[in-house]
Design a protein around this motif. Structure first.
Motif, PDB file in Angstrom:
ATOM      1  N   ASN A  56      11.204   2.560  11.227  1.00 18.10           N
ATOM      2  CA  ASN A  56       9.900   3.230  11.320  1.00 18.10           C
ATOM      3  C   ASN A  56       9.625   4.133  10.121  1.00 18.10           C
ATOM      4  O   ASN A  56       8.485   4.549   9.899  1.00 18.10           O
ATOM      5  CB  ASN A  56       9.818   4.047  12.612  1.00 18.10           C
ATOM      6  N   ARG A  57      10.673   4.453   9.358  1.00 20.39           N
ATOM      7  CA  ARG A  57      10.486   5.293   8.170  1.00 20.39           C
ATOM      8  C   ARG A  57       9.629   4.578   7.110  1.00 20.39           C
ATOM      9  O   ARG A  57       8.894   5.229   6.356  1.00 20.39           O
ATOM     10  CB  ARG A  57      11.839   5.662   7.562  1.00 20.39           C
ATOM     11  N   ILE A  58       9.726   3.255   7.056  1.00 19.52           N
ATOM     12  CA  ILE A  58       8.988   2.490   6.044  1.00 19.52           C
ATOM     13  C   ILE A  58       7.484   2.675   6.237  1.00 19.52           C
ATOM     14  O   ILE A  58       6.752   3.007   5.299  1.00 19.52           O
ATOM     15  CB  ILE A  58       9.370   0.993   6.119  1.00 19.52           C
ATOM     16  N   ALA A  59       7.017   2.472   7.489  1.00 17.42           N
ATOM     17  CA  ALA A  59       5.589   2.645   7.792  1.00 17.42           C
ATOM     18  C   ALA A  59       5.172   4.099   7.630  1.00 17.42           C
ATOM     19  O   ALA A  59       4.059   4.394   7.175  1.00 17.42           O
ATOM     20  CB  ALA A  59       5.291   2.157   9.206  1.00 17.42           C
ATOM     21  N   LEU A  60       6.068   5.019   7.987  1.00 18.97           N
ATOM     22  CA  LEU A  60       5.757   6.447   7.891  1.00 18.97           C
ATOM     23  C   LEU A  60       5.489   6.845   6.441  1.00 18.97           C
ATOM     24  O   LEU A  60       4.453   7.456   6.137  1.00 18.97           O
ATOM     25  CB  LEU A  60       6.918   7.262   8.472  1.00 18.97           C
TER      26      LEU A  60
END
Length: 529
Positions: A56-60
């Protein structure tokens, strides 16, 4: 009077639930994960690291870069956004509505609490990165809650129609509003700085989300604050499985209802609905209701079968908006978050949610009451000294304060307790006599005791009232000072806008607050400016 503080519990402005939470009462221990101490963050880091989906860090990071692309940001904020891609990076989050011109003062205190605790954590745990995050409540639709602010006792309201998410609301029409407000600010250097800040925020950005981001970034970018607008399709993709469970199983309703049973001796902050999701479009944010095997969007003709709504969720997750029960879960899914910082009301509803988090296997964050502050001018502090008032005195409810001061400065005792004790002794003798005769005499003694005690109490009240009249000039000075510090008999931080104090301190205001506020000490701060 020097910088001082009093405990939240003795301030008189926090609910029993929050007082008991701060006192770590045993009956509330199951409603939170770890109490906010510096040492407990070590456990929270370990739990969040093992539970958070690092994909989820990528989208964040991608979303944050997109949201900041049209705004000048500091190197520290830019670096913090990049650090969020790393698995040893965690956030400390606060949230706030998109109040016009930032709304009440505690907007500053929430964000400063968040910034300061990240500094403490970095010092204690240097192998990790800690990022302060301001979560903008862009999906809220209650425009009446945010379309005004108070300045020097005057209410400034933006009269505009709005039904959809406030973050998407056009800022068109604010030029005239700002012109009126600018007249109140005056023409000092600090006033002109404020005017430019508000003009750049609200007249050079098309919607309320962008305007609020600019305003918060202007005030706090040098401290690495990261501002997030979660009304975003890419971010909501991670929320799809949890929204699906909400639509199909209503897990949140069942879990929170059980917790509310544990909280029945307290005032419950929020009550869950069977489905705690809204359906949103540009001018629409309405509840989703399940009836007779169909899903309806309240107050519209929109409806879905089960297959249709699940398909809609999969293809357009941005059209599904969490309410107050589901929003904290959404936050903890998309952020590697350790702690949420909020006011008493927010902490109260977070305490309803741990069983729900447990049910969906998401780590419950540490919840911390934000810093509260009373700002006093040197003149006001000096006046308090002259009146021999402590800060604790000034936090007292006005009627009680006036009564206490009247007793204190009266030339003679107003308290008739000694006379009541003498009366009690006399009637004890009469009761002994009554024991030697019939019950009718005992009843007469009791009636006479009640009558004479009540007479003394009435005399005491009249004496207090007479002394208040006699000492009215001194008492009025006390009342005037308290009304200055507690406008509308409420906390200053809930009534006044920061611009009122920026006129006095200018660019020194935020650094002063950053220097003084210690979030983990959990005290009500009184700061002389």
């Amino acid at each position: 009077m020097p910088t001082d503080c009093i405990s939240y519990q003795t301030s008189g402005y926090f609910s029993k639930l929050i007082q008991d939470y701060l006192d770590q009462k045993s009956e509330l221990k199951t409603l939170y994960n770890h109490f906010p101490t510096l040492e407990n963050f070590e456990k929270q880091i370990a739990e969040k690291a093992s539970n958070f989906d690092n994909h989820n860090r990528i989208a964040l990071v991608s979303t944050l870069k997109k949201q900041y692309q049209n705004i000048e940001i500091s190197d520290s904020t830019k670096q913090n956004i990049e650090l969020l891609a790393l698995e040893n990076t965690f956030t400390i989050t606060t949230g706030h509505q998109l109040n016009l011109f930032s709304g009440p003062l505690y907007f500053l205190y929430k964000i400063i609490s968040t910034i300061n605790i990240t500094k403490e954590l970095k010092s204690k745990y240097p192998s990790y990165n800690f990022i302060p995050v301001y979560w903008m409540a862009t999906e809220d639709h209650d425009f009446e809650e945010i379309n005004y602010f108070n300045f020097k006792g005057k209410k400034f309201r933006w009269n505009k129609e709005s039904n959809g998410p406030v973050g998407r609301l056009s800022t068109e029409g604010l030029a005239e509003f700002l012109e009126i407000y600018s007249l109140e600010l005056g023409s000092s250097t600090n006033a002109n700085t404020l005017k430019k800040l508000f003009e750049d925020a609200y007249l050079k950005h098309d919607n309320l989300a962008d305007a609020t981001r600019f305003l918060a970034n202007s005030l706090f970018a040098n401290y690495g604050l990261v501002i997030i607008d979660a009304d975003d399709a890419d971010l909501k993709r991670a929320f799809i499985p949890y929204a699906k469970e909400e639509l199909e199983k209503q897990t949140s309703y069942k879990a929170v209802q059980e917790t509310i049973e544990q909280l029945k001796e307290y005032t419950v902050q929020v009550n869950p609905r069977e489905i705690n999701l809204f359906y949103i479009e540009d001018n629409l944010r309405e509840r989703i209701i399940f009836e007779e095997d169909k899903y309806f969007v309240n107050n519209t003709k929109i409806s879905f079968s089960k297959d249709q709504i699940l398909s809609e969720l999969e293809n357009h997750p941005e059209k599904f908006s969490p309410n107050v029960i589901m929003r904290p879960l959404y936050q903890e899914i998309i952020l590697p978050n350790l702690c949420y910082i909020g006011g008493g009301g927010e902490i109260a509803y977070w305490l309803e949610l741990k069983s729900f988090f447990d049910a969906v296997n998401i780590t419950f964050p540490i919840i911390l009451v934000r810093n509260s502050v009373l700002l006093a001018t040197e003149k006001q502090a000096k006046k308090a000294d002259q009146l021999n008032l402590s800060w604790k005195d000034l936090f007292t409810k006005q009627e009680n304060l006036v009564n206490a001061i009247t007793h204190k400065i009266s030339a003679f005792p107003i308290d008739l307790t000694p006379q009541k004790e003498i009366l009690k002794t006399q009637f004890q003798y009469l009761y002994k006599l009554a024991d030697q005769t019939d019950k009718s005499f005992s009843g007469a003694v009791k009636a006479q005791e009640v009558k004479q005690t009540k007479g003394l109490e009435n005399l005491e009240k009249r004496l207090l009232k007479a002394q208040k009249r006699k000492l009215s000039d001194q008492l009025q000075r006390v009342i005037d000072l308290q009304c200055e510090l507690f406008p509308n008999n409420s906390l200053q931080e809930r009534q006044s806008n920061f611009s009122e104090f920026y006129l006095e301190k200018g660019e020194q205001l935020v650094p002063l607050l950053l220097q003084k506020l210690k979030p983990l000490e959990m005290n009500f701060n009184i700061i002389t400016i």
